[in-house]
Structure formats: C-alpha cells, structure tokens
Motif scaffolding. Structure first.
Motif, PDB file in Angstrom:
ATOM      1  N   ALA A 180       5.769   4.809  -2.276  1.00 36.34           N
ATOM      2  CA  ALA A 180       5.173   3.515  -2.595  1.00 36.34           C
ATOM      3  C   ALA A 180       3.653   3.624  -2.689  1.00 36.34           C
ATOM      4  O   ALA A 180       3.030   3.049  -3.597  1.00 36.34           O
ATOM      5  N   ILE A 181       3.059   4.371  -1.766  1.00 38.63           N
ATOM      6  CA  ILE A 181       1.606   4.540  -1.787  1.00 38.63           C
ATOM      7  C   ILE A 181       1.175   5.328  -3.018  1.00 38.63           C
ATOM      8  O   ILE A 181       0.198   4.967  -3.692  1.00 38.63           O
ATOM      9  N   ALA A 182       1.899   6.401  -3.330  1.00 36.29           N
ATOM     10  CA  ALA A 182       1.559   7.214  -4.504  1.00 36.29           C
ATOM     11  C   ALA A 182       1.650   6.392  -5.786  1.00 36.29           C
ATOM     12  O   ALA A 182       0.801   6.499  -6.683  1.00 36.29           O
ATOM     13  N   THR A 183       2.675   5.548  -5.883  1.00 39.52           N
ATOM     14  CA  THR A 183       2.829   4.686  -7.066  1.00 39.52           C
ATOM     15  C   THR A 183       1.680   3.700  -7.171  1.00 39.52           C
ATOM     16  O   THR A 183       1.111   3.485  -8.252  1.00 39.52           O
ATOM     17  N   ALA A 184       1.321   3.101  -6.032  1.00 36.93           N
ATOM     18  CA  ALA A 184       0.221   2.138  -6.031  1.00 36.93           C
ATOM     19  C   ALA A 184      -1.103   2.806  -6.381  1.00 36.93           C
ATOM     20  O   ALA A 184      -1.935   2.229  -7.097  1.00 36.93           O
ATOM     21  N   VAL A 185      -1.322   4.021  -5.889  1.00 39.66           N
ATOM     22  CA  VAL A 185      -2.542   4.762  -6.233  1.00 39.66           C
ATOM     23  C   VAL A 185      -2.616   5.002  -7.738  1.00 39.66           C
ATOM     24  O   VAL A 185      -3.675   4.838  -8.363  1.00 39.66           O
ATOM     25  N   LEU A 235     -12.217   1.353   2.087  1.00 43.43           N
ATOM     26  CA  LEU A 235     -10.850   1.078   1.630  1.00 43.43           C
ATOM     27  C   LEU A 235     -10.029   2.345   1.375  1.00 43.43           C
ATOM     28  O   LEU A 235      -8.865   2.421   1.796  1.00 43.43           O
ATOM     29  N   PRO A 236     -10.583   3.368   0.700  1.00 48.03           N
ATOM     30  CA  PRO A 236      -9.785   4.585   0.520  1.00 48.03           C
ATOM     31  C   PRO A 236      -9.414   5.260   1.835  1.00 48.03           C
ATOM     32  O   PRO A 236      -8.383   5.940   1.919  1.00 48.03           O
ATOM     33  N   GLN A 237     -10.247   5.063   2.879  1.00 49.93           N
ATOM     34  CA  GLN A 237      -9.938   5.676   4.164  1.00 49.93           C
ATOM     35  C   GLN A 237      -8.671   5.090   4.777  1.00 49.93           C
ATOM     36  O   GLN A 237      -7.958   5.776   5.521  1.00 49.93           O
ATOM     37  N   VAL A 238      -8.384   3.821   4.487  1.00 48.70           N
ATOM     38  CA  VAL A 238      -7.153   3.214   4.975  1.00 48.70           C
ATOM     39  C   VAL A 238      -5.950   3.883   4.313  1.00 48.70           C
ATOM     40  O   VAL A 238      -4.943   4.188   4.967  1.00 48.70           O
ATOM     41  N   VAL A 239      -6.068   4.128   3.009  1.00 44.34           N
ATOM     42  CA  VAL A 239      -4.985   4.791   2.279  1.00 44.34           C
ATOM     43  C   VAL A 239      -4.792   6.214   2.796  1.00 44.34           C
ATOM     44  O   VAL A 239      -3.670   6.650   3.082  1.00 44.34           O
TER      45      VAL A 239
END
Length: 300
Positions: free
Chosen positions: A3-8, A144-148
């Motif tokens: 899900a994270i990879a798709t959102a990225v 924000l990228p640090q959260v990801v």
C-alpha cells in the motif's frame, strides 16, 4: 508495504504526470482575447537567483533546526551526551528515551514550517515572503518523507520513535499514507503564494504564464539551490550528501510545477528582488559556520 509503495508511486509519479498531461492539453491552455497577455513578460532573472539563494539558506537552516532538536532533548536526558555536527548528530551513553527523541527533529521542522506559513500573512516584502515560503516548504518536506521511511525502516530516526511508541504495522502504514496524502496538499498550499510573488499580473494571467512563472520562481531555483546545498553537507556518504536534498526538493516541486497552470491567484503582489550579492554573502557566511564551527562537532 504494498500500500505504501503504491501510494509513493502515485504521489511521486502518477499524480504529477496526470496534472502535467492535463496542463499540456489544448483545452487547459485556451484563453480568450480578453485574458491573453499582449506580450510575454521578460524573465525576472534577479528573482530566480534570489529564490535559489533563499532556498539554499532555508534548507540548511531547517536541517540545522532538525538536528538541534534531535540533540537538545538528549542533552537534557540523564546518561546521554550528544554532539551536533553540520550534517548529523551522535551521542554517547544509553537511555531508552533516546529512541523516542529521534522523532523530535521532524516535529521541530513541522512546527517551524507552520510558524513561517503563519508569518506570511504579516509581510509584503517579496524576499522575506520567499524566505518564509522556502522555510515552510523545507520544514514540511524534510519531515513528511521521514514518516514514510519510518513506517518502512525501524532503523530510521522516525522509525525508532515509532517503535518506542510501540506502533503496530497497521498504524505505521496509516501514518505513512496520511503523510503521503498531505504532500500534494502542502505543495499546492505553498504554490499559491509563490505565484503571487509576480510583480506583473501578466506573469500569472493564463495557465501557460503561470506554468512559466512557477519554473522561474520555484523549479529552477530548487534545482540550483539543491546543488548549492551539497557543499554544506560534505564530507559524508553520498546517499546523505545528495539523496536527502534531492528528495526534499523533488517531492514538492513536481506538484507545484505540474499544477501551477490550474491555480487561481487573487493578485500579483511582488515588490521586487533583494540584492543577490547580499544573499550570496549570507550563503557563504552560513557555509563557513557549517564547515568551520559545526563540522568539528559541538558537544552538549
């Protein structure tokens, strides 16, 4: 992780690509004779250089704030003895709270970003507005990228804080998706005051001129500013010297550039550029502080 990879992929590639395609379509650039400017305004070279130098200053100040607020909580914690460097920090000793305090730098940059955004309402000076916009931009897009990354890697700064707080995989994924969702919103939010820095309404009168002005005031300056940031970060491994500035610059600016054509700006409020010589001297002075004072390390 899927899900994270798709959102990225959506945030970094698909979303900006769709905006760019819509902006390039014939319909989005159709303008009436009443709104089409008679002549294309000249490139404001001084403003572009102003913006690049101010971005360089803002990036490095924001990074300093991040590292400082990673250090200060540790300095006040029994058993921890941190050292602040120009591109990092370290500590000796042991205390379980050290992991939690790995997240305080990101919190500090977000709070700085919000404070700078609030100050935008109280100033009309173009150089000061540019500085506040870039401080807000760097504060948000450094955090924000640090959260990801934290949701994917327990060894990262925010990842260590997440583990200290005992966040589960689902909670981490939700946090990462929320951070990714905020990125285009933040970019669009800051794009409007950037366009309003035009000193001539003709610069932002049509979709095409807004796209052109955004490249002049933001995209090209971020590219140049990213190159100028590198000397502040050496010596260190290439991934830290280059990758972080590139990510911070890229993630937000692609949304600003590809979406500039569709934004409506109340009025052009530009008041003229500052002295580029003075800004260049400020960049050099900051570089000397980083390399001569911070590089050897300051123990707390």
């Amino acid at each position: 992780m899927v899900a994270i990879a798709t959102a990225v992929a959506i945030v970094l590639v698909a979303g900006p690509a769709v905006l760019a395609a819509a902006g390039l379509s014939g319909k989005s650039h159709q303008t009436s004779a009443a709104t089409k400017p008679a002549t294309k305004p000249d490139w404001d070279v001084a403003l572009t250089i102003n913006s690049a130098l101010l971005y360089t200053i803002a990036f490095n100040l924001t990074f300093f704030i991040q590292e400082l607020f990673l250090v200060l909580p540790k300095a006040m914690t029994p058993g921890l003895h941190p050292t602040l460097f120009h591109n990092n920090h370290s500590w000796n000793g042991d205390n379980p709270l050290a992991a939690l305090f790995q997240g305080t730098g990101a919190v500090a940059t977000v709070l700085t970003a919000l404070a700078c955004a609030a100050l935008l309402r109280k100033t009309s000076s173009t150089p000061l507005r540019l500085f506040l916009i870039w401080m807000a931009y760097c504060g948000l897009f450094m955090a924000l990228p640090q959260v990801v990354i934290g949701a994917l890697s327990s060894g990262s700064d925010v990842g260590m804080a997440m583990d200290y707080l005992q966040l589960g995989a689902t909670t981490k994924t939700i946090a990462a998706l929320l951070a990714l969702a905020v990125m285009p919103l933040a970019a669009t939010w800051l794009a409007r005051p950037l366009l309003a820095l035009a000193d001539n309404p003709a610069r932002i009168a049509t979709p095409g001129t807004r796209t052109r002005f955004m490249f002049q005031v933001a995209t090209l300056p971020v590219i140049l500013g990213t190159l100028l940031v590198i000397p502040f970060r050496v010596p260190r491994e290439a991934i830290e010297v280059v990758l972080l500035p590139v990510l911070v610059g890229l993630i937000g600016i692609v949304w600003m550039q590809t979406g500039a054509w569709r934004l409506r700006v109340p009025a052009a409020r530009g008041t003229g550029a500052a002295s580029n010589l003075k800004l260049l001297l400020a960049v050099v002075a900051l570089l000397l502080v980083f390399q001569l004072l911070l590089r050897p390390g300051i123990a707390f």
